[in-house]
Design a protein around this motif. Structure first.
Motif, mmCIF file in Angstrom:
data_model
loop_
_atom_site.group_PDB
_atom_site.id
_atom_site.type_symbol
_atom_site.label_atom_id
_atom_site.label_comp_id
_atom_site.label_asym_id
_atom_site.label_seq_id
_atom_site.Cartn_x
_atom_site.Cartn_y
_atom_site.Cartn_z
ATOM 1 N N TYR A 1 -5.737 -4.142 -8.004
ATOM 2 C CA TYR A 1 -5.310 -2.820 -7.543
ATOM 3 C C TYR A 1 -6.542 -2.082 -7.026
ATOM 4 O O TYR A 1 -7.519 -1.901 -7.761
ATOM 5 C CB TYR A 1 -4.660 -2.036 -8.675
ATOM 6 N N ARG A 2 -6.474 -1.628 -5.789
ATOM 7 C CA ARG A 2 -7.643 -0.991 -5.164
ATOM 8 C C ARG A 2 -7.307 0.451 -4.778
ATOM 9 O O ARG A 2 -6.326 0.716 -4.081
ATOM 10 C CB ARG A 2 -8.081 -1.764 -3.928
ATOM 11 N N LEU A 3 -8.131 1.354 -5.254
ATOM 12 C CA LEU A 3 -8.033 2.754 -4.842
ATOM 13 C C LEU A 3 -8.921 2.934 -3.621
ATOM 14 O O LEU A 3 -10.138 2.762 -3.708
ATOM 15 C CB LEU A 3 -8.473 3.675 -5.975
ATOM 16 N N ARG A 4 -8.306 3.250 -2.489
ATOM 17 C CA ARG A 4 -9.027 3.282 -1.212
ATOM 18 C C ARG A 4 -8.971 4.682 -0.611
ATOM 19 O O ARG A 4 -7.943 5.350 -0.631
ATOM 20 C CB ARG A 4 -8.400 2.268 -0.249
ATOM 21 N N LEU A 5 -10.109 5.135 -0.066
ATOM 22 C CA LEU A 5 -10.176 6.443 0.585
ATOM 23 C C LEU A 5 -10.622 6.261 2.034
ATOM 24 O O LEU A 5 -11.812 6.088 2.302
ATOM 25 C CB LEU A 5 -11.153 7.375 -0.142
ATOM 26 N N PRO A 6 -9.705 6.271 2.985
ATOM 27 C CA PRO A 6 -10.092 6.170 4.398
ATOM 28 C C PRO A 6 -10.378 7.538 5.006
ATOM 29 O O PRO A 6 -9.744 8.536 4.661
ATOM 30 C CB PRO A 6 -8.844 5.538 5.040
ATOM 31 N N THR B 1 0.837 -1.189 0.000
ATOM 32 C CA THR B 1 0.000 0.000 0.000
ATOM 33 C C THR B 1 0.875 1.244 0.000
ATOM 34 O O THR B 1 1.989 1.235 0.544
ATOM 35 C CB THR B 1 -0.943 0.022 1.222
ATOM 36 N N ALA B 2 0.391 2.287 -0.635
ATOM 37 C CA ALA B 2 1.084 3.577 -0.657
ATOM 38 C C ALA B 2 0.031 4.664 -0.786
ATOM 39 O O ALA B 2 -0.974 4.491 -1.484
ATOM 40 C CB ALA B 2 2.069 3.644 -1.814
ATOM 41 N N GLY B 3 0.254 5.763 -0.101
ATOM 42 C CA GLY B 3 -0.724 6.842 -0.191
ATOM 43 C C GLY B 3 -0.320 8.057 0.600
ATOM 44 O O GLY B 3 0.753 8.112 1.218
ATOM 45 N N MET B 4 -1.178 9.030 0.574
ATOM 46 C CA MET B 4 -0.961 10.267 1.315
ATOM 47 C C MET B 4 -2.278 10.689 1.942
ATOM 48 O O MET B 4 -3.360 10.293 1.487
ATOM 49 C CB MET B 4 -0.450 11.373 0.401
ATOM 50 N N SER B 5 -2.191 11.482 2.998
ATOM 51 C CA SER B 5 -3.406 11.948 3.662
ATOM 52 C C SER B 5 -3.174 13.314 4.274
ATOM 53 O O SER B 5 -2.037 13.743 4.492
ATOM 54 C CB SER B 5 -3.856 10.954 4.743
ATOM 55 N N PHE B 6 -4.269 13.983 4.510
ATOM 56 C CA PHE B 6 -4.285 15.276 5.184
ATOM 57 C C PHE B 6 -4.766 15.034 6.609
ATOM 58 O O PHE B 6 -5.777 14.370 6.819
ATOM 59 C CB PHE B 6 -5.230 16.211 4.432
ATOM 60 N N ARG B 7 -4.032 15.556 7.588
ATOM 61 C CA ARG B 7 -4.378 15.315 8.995
ATOM 62 C C ARG B 7 -4.483 16.653 9.725
ATOM 63 O O ARG B 7 -3.592 17.482 9.663
ATOM 64 C CB ARG B 7 -3.318 14.432 9.642
ATOM 65 N N GLN B 8 -5.614 16.855 10.404
ATOM 66 C CA GLN B 8 -5.879 18.108 11.110
ATOM 67 C C GLN B 8 -6.084 17.858 12.589
ATOM 68 O O GLN B 8 -6.903 17.029 12.979
ATOM 69 C CB GLN B 8 -7.123 18.794 10.526
ATOM 70 N N HIS B 9 -5.324 18.585 13.401
ATOM 71 C CA HIS B 9 -5.483 18.481 14.846
ATOM 72 C C HIS B 9 -6.715 19.277 15.286
ATOM 73 O O HIS B 9 -6.915 20.417 14.861
ATOM 74 C CB HIS B 9 -4.235 19.035 15.539
ATOM 75 N N PRO C 1 -6.210 9.620 -0.219
ATOM 76 C CA PRO C 1 -6.265 8.432 -1.090
ATOM 77 C C PRO C 1 -5.090 7.496 -0.882
ATOM 78 O O PRO C 1 -3.958 7.925 -0.638
ATOM 79 C CB PRO C 1 -6.237 9.050 -2.488
ATOM 80 N N TYR C 2 -5.373 6.183 -1.007
ATOM 81 C CA TYR C 2 -4.346 5.141 -0.935
ATOM 82 C C TYR C 2 -4.536 4.185 -2.104
ATOM 83 O O TYR C 2 -5.660 3.955 -2.558
ATOM 84 C CB TYR C 2 -4.441 4.359 0.377
ATOM 85 N N LEU C 3 -3.427 3.621 -2.562
ATOM 86 C CA LEU C 3 -3.471 2.604 -3.604
ATOM 87 C C LEU C 3 -2.939 1.299 -3.025
ATOM 88 O O LEU C 3 -1.797 1.250 -2.563
ATOM 89 C CB LEU C 3 -2.631 3.018 -4.813
ATOM 90 N N ASP C 4 -3.784 0.267 -3.030
ATOM 91 C CA ASP C 4 -3.401 -1.042 -2.495
ATOM 92 C C ASP C 4 -3.132 -2.006 -3.641
ATOM 93 O O ASP C 4 -3.936 -2.105 -4.579
ATOM 94 C CB ASP C 4 -4.526 -1.615 -1.621
ATOM 95 N N LYS C 5 -2.004 -2.717 -3.557
ATOM 96 C CA LYS C 5 -1.701 -3.799 -4.504
ATOM 97 C C LYS C 5 -2.008 -5.106 -3.797
ATOM 98 O O LYS C 5 -1.354 -5.498 -2.833
ATOM 99 C CB LYS C 5 -0.229 -3.746 -4.913
ATOM 100 N N LEU C 6 -3.064 -5.800 -4.272
ATOM 101 C CA LEU C 6 -3.526 -7.043 -3.660
ATOM 102 C C LEU C 6 -3.103 -8.234 -4.512
ATOM 103 O O LEU C 6 -2.672 -8.065 -5.663
ATOM 104 C CB LEU C 6 -5.045 -6.996 -3.501
ATOM 105 N N PRO C 7 -3.222 -9.459 -3.991
ATOM 106 C CA PRO C 7 -2.840 -10.647 -4.769
ATOM 107 C C PRO C 7 -3.617 -10.763 -6.079
ATOM 108 O O PRO C 7 -4.724 -10.242 -6.225
ATOM 109 C CB PRO C 7 -3.153 -11.804 -3.823
ATOM 110 N N VAL C 8 -3.027 -11.489 -7.044
ATOM 111 C CA VAL C 8 -3.625 -11.775 -8.359
ATOM 112 C C VAL C 8 -3.928 -10.480 -9.111
ATOM 113 O O VAL C 8 -5.033 -10.272 -9.624
ATOM 114 C CB VAL C 8 -4.899 -12.638 -8.227
ATOM 115 N N LYS C 9 -2.973 -9.568 -9.127
ATOM 116 C CA LYS C 9 -3.062 -8.335 -9.907
ATOM 117 C C LYS C 9 -4.366 -7.573 -9.665
ATOM 118 O O LYS C 9 -5.071 -7.181 -10.605
ATOM 119 C CB LYS C 9 -2.892 -8.632 -11.399
#
Length: 266
Positions: free
Chosen positions: A172-177, A142-150, A162-170
């Motif tokens: 690719y998931r674009l994830r927004l936590p 997984t690789a990504g960046m985020s904005f964090r506010q105190h 946004p984060y990009l996850d590389k999962l098994p069997v090719k």
């Protein structure tokens, strides 16, 4: 400068007479009252704003060098024939300025409280719980960046990005936590934190698998050890959408990750 000008306005024979002739009124910018609508055109102090009896704005003179320049300004007012701004247009201008001032205040408050940008990379194990397809088990990245506010006055941080996850069997998931992070305390030199929240995502599967849903979403939780601008985390990312509704057993996505995060900000 405020007090000097007020004293000059009260004691100067030229200014005091001009105040009577032109119905001049001193307005404190901090408590402008009904004159607040003229603040957007003032910009500086002192500022002489000319209005008619209906409150329509004509023109202004910013700054005070000497009485001669002020009297020249009044002389021009005596011959001014241009169409004034209506009182309604001044109110619209003031409301726009007030919204901008409030946005600026909120932005400054967030900066004072603490704003950060996080860049994270990690790896771990991914699997579909309840699924018997071993091809869906394996290493994930997984690789990504985020904005964090105190949140000022608390130990709480709010985060999204946004984060990009590389999962098994090719896969690719674009994830927004969207998560909340809470500061627990310090065991020198480590700051301990916990993070939890929800996420949504969309998977690109190569080759396309008609049995698996592309959309996914669920919950995530992490424990973090921060040292300076870096922190190390162990996370569990759980999907709550059945990826393969046709299968006899439910198939929910899971990831167990170890990640390194770089914090940029105050």
């Amino acid at each position: 400068m405020f007090s000097d000008f007020k004293e000059a306005l009260d004691t100067s024979s030229v200014l005091s007479h001009a105040a009577l002739i032109y119905n001049m009124e001193y307005v404190d910018p901090d408590t402008p009252g009904e004159f607040a609508i003229y603040l957007p055109v003032a910009k500086a102090f002192p500022c002489f704003i000319a209005v008619n009896q209906s409150g329509d704005y004509f023109t202004k003179l910013t700054g005070f060098d000497d009485t001669e320049s002020l009297m020249s300004f009044f002389s021009k007012l005596d011959t001014l024939t241009s169409e004034p701004y209506s009182h309604e247009s001044m109110e619209i201008l003031y409301k726009k300025w007030l919204k901008k001032a409030k946005r600026t205040e909120r932005y400054n408050n967030m900066l004072v409280a603490g704003r950060y940008y996080d860049f994270q990379v990690g790896g771990g194990y991914a699997f579909l719980s309840g699924d018997v397809l071993e091809s869906r088990l394996g290493f994930a990245m997984t690789a990504g960046m985020s904005f964090r506010q105190h949140v000022r006055g608390t130990r709480l941080f709010l985060s999204a990005g946004p984060y990009l996850d590389k999962l098994p069997v090719k896969e690719y998931r674009l994830r927004l936590p969207v998560e909340a992070e809470y500061y627990l305390g310090r065991t020198y030199p480590i700051d301990w934190r916990v993070r939890a929240g929800g996420w949504g995502g969309y998977s690109f599967i190569l080759p396309k698998d008609p049995c698996l849903k592309n959309w996914d979403g669920g919950l995530s939780a992490s424990i973090l050890a921060q040292m300076g601008s870096f922190d190390f985390s162990i996370s569990y990312v759980r999907g709550l959408i059945d990826r393969d509704p046709a299968a006899k057993a439910s198939s929910f996505s899971n990831m167990i990750l170890a990640s390194l995060r770089l914090r940029i900000g105050d």
